[in-house]
Design a protein around this motif. Sequence first.
Motif, short mmCIF file in Angstrom:
data_model
loop_
_atom_site.label_atom_id
_atom_site.label_comp_id
_atom_site.label_asym_id
_atom_site.label_seq_id
_atom_site.Cartn_x
_atom_site.Cartn_y
_atom_site.Cartn_z
N ASP A 195 41.09 -43.47 -9.63
CA ASP A 195 42.55 -43.33 -9.59
C ASP A 195 43.24 -44.59 -10.12
O ASP A 195 44.15 -44.52 -10.95
CB ASP A 195 42.97 -43.06 -8.14
N PHE A 196 42.77 -45.76 -9.67
CA PHE A 196 43.39 -47.00 -10.11
C PHE A 196 43.20 -47.21 -11.61
O PHE A 196 44.14 -47.58 -12.32
CB PHE A 196 42.78 -48.17 -9.32
N PHE A 197 42.00 -46.98 -12.09
CA PHE A 197 41.72 -47.15 -13.51
C PHE A 197 42.62 -46.23 -14.34
O PHE A 197 43.23 -46.66 -15.32
CB PHE A 197 40.25 -46.83 -13.78
N TRP A 198 42.72 -44.97 -13.94
CA TRP A 198 43.53 -44.01 -14.70
C TRP A 198 45.00 -44.44 -14.74
O TRP A 198 45.64 -44.39 -15.78
CB TRP A 198 43.39 -42.63 -14.09
N LYS A 199 45.52 -44.87 -13.61
CA LYS A 199 46.91 -45.33 -13.56
C LYS A 199 47.12 -46.51 -14.50
O LYS A 199 48.09 -46.55 -15.27
CB LYS A 199 47.28 -45.76 -12.14
N ARG A 200 46.23 -47.50 -14.42
CA ARG A 200 46.41 -48.70 -15.22
C ARG A 200 46.32 -48.39 -16.72
O ARG A 200 47.11 -48.89 -17.51
CB ARG A 200 45.36 -49.75 -14.85
N VAL A 201 45.36 -47.57 -17.10
CA VAL A 201 45.19 -47.27 -18.52
C VAL A 201 46.38 -46.47 -19.04
O VAL A 201 46.94 -46.79 -20.09
CB VAL A 201 43.87 -46.53 -18.77
N THR A 202 46.78 -45.42 -18.33
CA THR A 202 47.85 -44.57 -18.85
C THR A 202 49.22 -45.24 -18.77
O THR A 202 50.08 -44.98 -19.62
CB THR A 202 47.91 -43.22 -18.09
N ARG A 203 49.42 -46.13 -17.81
CA ARG A 203 50.73 -46.78 -17.68
C ARG A 203 50.85 -48.06 -18.49
O ARG A 203 51.93 -48.37 -18.98
CB ARG A 203 50.98 -47.15 -16.21
N HIS A 204 49.77 -48.80 -18.59
CA HIS A 204 49.88 -50.17 -19.08
C HIS A 204 49.01 -50.51 -20.29
O HIS A 204 49.13 -51.60 -20.83
CB HIS A 204 49.53 -51.14 -17.95
N HIS A 205 48.13 -49.61 -20.68
CA HIS A 205 47.20 -49.92 -21.78
C HIS A 205 47.19 -48.85 -22.87
O HIS A 205 46.28 -48.86 -23.70
CB HIS A 205 45.77 -50.08 -21.23
N SER A 206 48.16 -47.94 -22.87
CA SER A 206 48.09 -46.81 -23.80
C SER A 206 49.23 -46.82 -24.80
O SER A 206 50.36 -47.22 -24.48
CB SER A 206 48.10 -45.49 -23.03
N TYR A 207 48.94 -46.33 -25.98
CA TYR A 207 49.92 -46.18 -27.05
C TYR A 207 50.65 -44.85 -26.89
O TYR A 207 50.27 -44.00 -26.08
CB TYR A 207 49.23 -46.24 -28.41
N VAL A 208 51.68 -44.67 -27.69
CA VAL A 208 52.53 -43.49 -27.55
C VAL A 208 51.77 -42.20 -27.82
O VAL A 208 52.13 -41.15 -27.29
CB VAL A 208 53.77 -43.61 -28.48
N ILE A 209 50.70 -42.23 -28.61
CA ILE A 209 49.94 -41.01 -28.86
C ILE A 209 48.92 -40.74 -27.76
O ILE A 209 48.18 -39.76 -27.82
CB ILE A 209 49.23 -41.04 -30.23
N GLY A 210 48.86 -41.59 -26.74
CA GLY A 210 47.96 -41.39 -25.61
C GLY A 210 46.66 -42.14 -25.72
O GLY A 210 45.94 -42.28 -24.73
N GLY A 211 46.31 -42.64 -26.91
CA GLY A 211 45.08 -43.39 -27.07
C GLY A 211 45.20 -44.81 -26.57
O GLY A 211 46.29 -45.29 -26.21
N ASN A 212 44.08 -45.51 -26.54
CA ASN A 212 44.08 -46.90 -26.07
C ASN A 212 43.10 -47.70 -26.90
O ASN A 212 42.24 -47.17 -27.59
CB ASN A 212 43.76 -46.98 -24.58
N GLY A 213 43.21 -49.03 -26.80
CA GLY A 213 42.26 -49.93 -27.42
C GLY A 213 42.66 -50.36 -28.82
O GLY A 213 43.15 -49.57 -29.62
#
Length: 798
Positions: free
Chosen positions: A319-337
């Motif tokens: 749950d924590f990982f998902w929140k952090r990635v989707t809120r704070h580490h993701s681009y507008v298209i939903g991807g990350n990295g």
Amino acid sequence: MRVRMHRRQLLQGAASLGLVANWPANAAADAAPTGAAASPVPATARALPLSSVRLLPSVYADAVQANQAYLLRLSADRFLHNYHKFAGLPVKGAIYGGWESDTIAGEGLGHYLSALSLMYAQTGIAALKPRIDYIVAELARVQQAQGDGYVAGFMRKRKDGQVVDGKEIFPEIMRGEIRSAGFDLNGCWVPLYNWHKVFAGLFDAQTYAGNDQALQVAIGLAGYIDKVFAALNDEQVQQVLACEHGGINESFAELYARTRDKRWLALAQRLYHTKVLTPLAEGRDELANLHSNTQIPKLIGLARLHELTGRQSDAKAVDFFWKRVTRHHSYVIGGNGDREYFSAPDSIANHITEQTCEACCSYNMLKMTRHLYSWAPDAAYFDYYERTHLNHILAHQNPRTGMFTYMTPLMSGVAREYSSEENDFWCCVLSGMESHAKHGDSIYWENGDTLFVNLYIPSTVDWKATGAQLELNTGYPFEGDIDLKVRRLAGARDYTLALRVPAWASSHKLLVNGKPRKASKEKGYLLVRRRWKAGDTVRLSLPLELRLESAAGNDRVVALLRGPMVLAADLGPADKPFSGLAPALVGANILGSFAEADKVKAVYRSVGTGRPGDMKFTPFFAQYERRAAVYFSAYTETEWAASEVAFRREEARLRELAERSVDVMHLGEMQPERDHDLQSDISYPVSYRGRNGRDARTGGYFSFRMKCTDGPLVLQASYWGEERNRDFYISVDGERIAHVQLNGRQPGVFIDQEYPVPERLTRGKSSVVVRFDPEPGHTAGPVFGVQLFIQTSPAASQ
């Protein structure tokens, strides 16, 4: 049209669970309101079987059709080449190129088996079933020939450069001889990651194609792996897990779920990568500089373990990982990295590059989202899912050719690069085969007599719990009307339709049998409960309004969306070079300046606000063979006038550097190191202050091959300015060109040092080998990147 808002201000309270707060356009409160009434939304949900869903014509159906054609063009025997060879059996097909000819060989077979199985369930195409059964039967034959449960196709590169059967690393590991360095385990490229994909293929063959032999092969392979880990103590297990291992913990958790043999559960729980998972379980975001797709499958494994054991620490970490990635580490298209790695939280505006959004990361984040949603249904999960599925996963495949991207670049003017038919097989090609075989797998979910409709993708569904067949027709996301019809239902029956209202929708209209209908709304769903009969219809209408969204952490960098769809400026065809400046948007009312050019195709134009000129905006995902701009620096007229000179100067500087650059080496990053044939010993990837690099300890070295040209060149290496007591040599094609000593003289910054390359070392060559060797008793580097430049003047070589 709606005004621009910061992501943290958007629609607070959209989801009572608060699991996606601050995701652009679907922010949520952190907890349900005190004293809130019990929700009629069921407490859990499960997806309807993929075989119950059939896609109707749409861009999603087009993607499936293109992928199906590609899967049928591929050869099972070519993927099986190494499996047969290493078992001493006759090979039946030439090995594929690209990654399948590297030490990661064999991974493709697992993904291919999954893709065939998913496609069989999605389409019912009879021609797919014999391929599935053939692959499983051949793996069983390989396993029998091996005699100990072993089955694999990966290889091992020995220190002398010879490439051999990867099986020879495991006796070493069992003796405690473990050399794990990020992506290499005793000379083999990510063997446990590879096995995770094989297990997944076997499980999918059983689940979607009814092949029970696949489970027996999985049990035999698991027995071999269990013997390897049984020889290791806990510290040694962590040494092994320091090498990327995919979701191998999920593999054993799933095997336990299918067999109820506690041996597999115990191993799944033992394969817990403490360094990464413990901080997440304790609520600490230490993701910066971690390889994104290395971590996500570990968390999916924890999600599966939670479902089997109920252990709350596992659920908390996911749950924590998902929140952090989707809120704070993701681009507008939903991807990350960026270049496959997480950056610091809320810093993506500083990482809009040509190497954003590895497709595998989104493939796995969507898997994780499905787990979380099944535990506690909330429409906010599917606000994220829809965004990523539409804007990244669809952008990942070129439906004209069926080929796939590795990265999905968000840097302005950078074209997408697609795989070839037979000579790449990157991880993202392989996950792409799966992603585009299952576009129907998350549309419909159920619990009892409630049917959730989460994705508005044209399709039919057989809902066996009620005996109903429904049909969904829509032009969404290009049009806002979504029509559902009860095609078949014996008699009349009470049930609930739960229709997702996206958090970005400022309003909605609901009609049942053509008449307005009021419905309660809970957790982002309109709940329509009534006695249904065949022929009943429902229409949900959503306003597809434009909005600007700020990048996480930076209000001055924005993207344009219409409903769930990211719109991007069209900068021209991919086969034509782009040499212009990254465009900007300027004005007091930027959002109000967009004019609709083609409503049906979602085409807009900026009017008076584009810099250096106005632009046409079209759906990003569909710009398969175009160059695009997704993010824009936003200015008022006054701000633009003050910054334009500096803006253009910096653009010119970067362009001049790019024009002089012959090759760039991003050290410490998996794909660049593979592309540049990195060789090393006693050498380790490092990360510091958001940058990745590599060092070599005393007695070791690292080398790599770089492109070169004739004429005077300069080699530039980057270091952290506070490094001390570093003493090493740089050589080019065996000749030393520099003796480097770092003594911490420039604190607080990264430094670039340049070393002239004698012309005789590059004359007539297309590439050279660059090597770093430490002085005995010292360390070489860390080096945070190397570039070869063309000299601009004699002064550059002094």
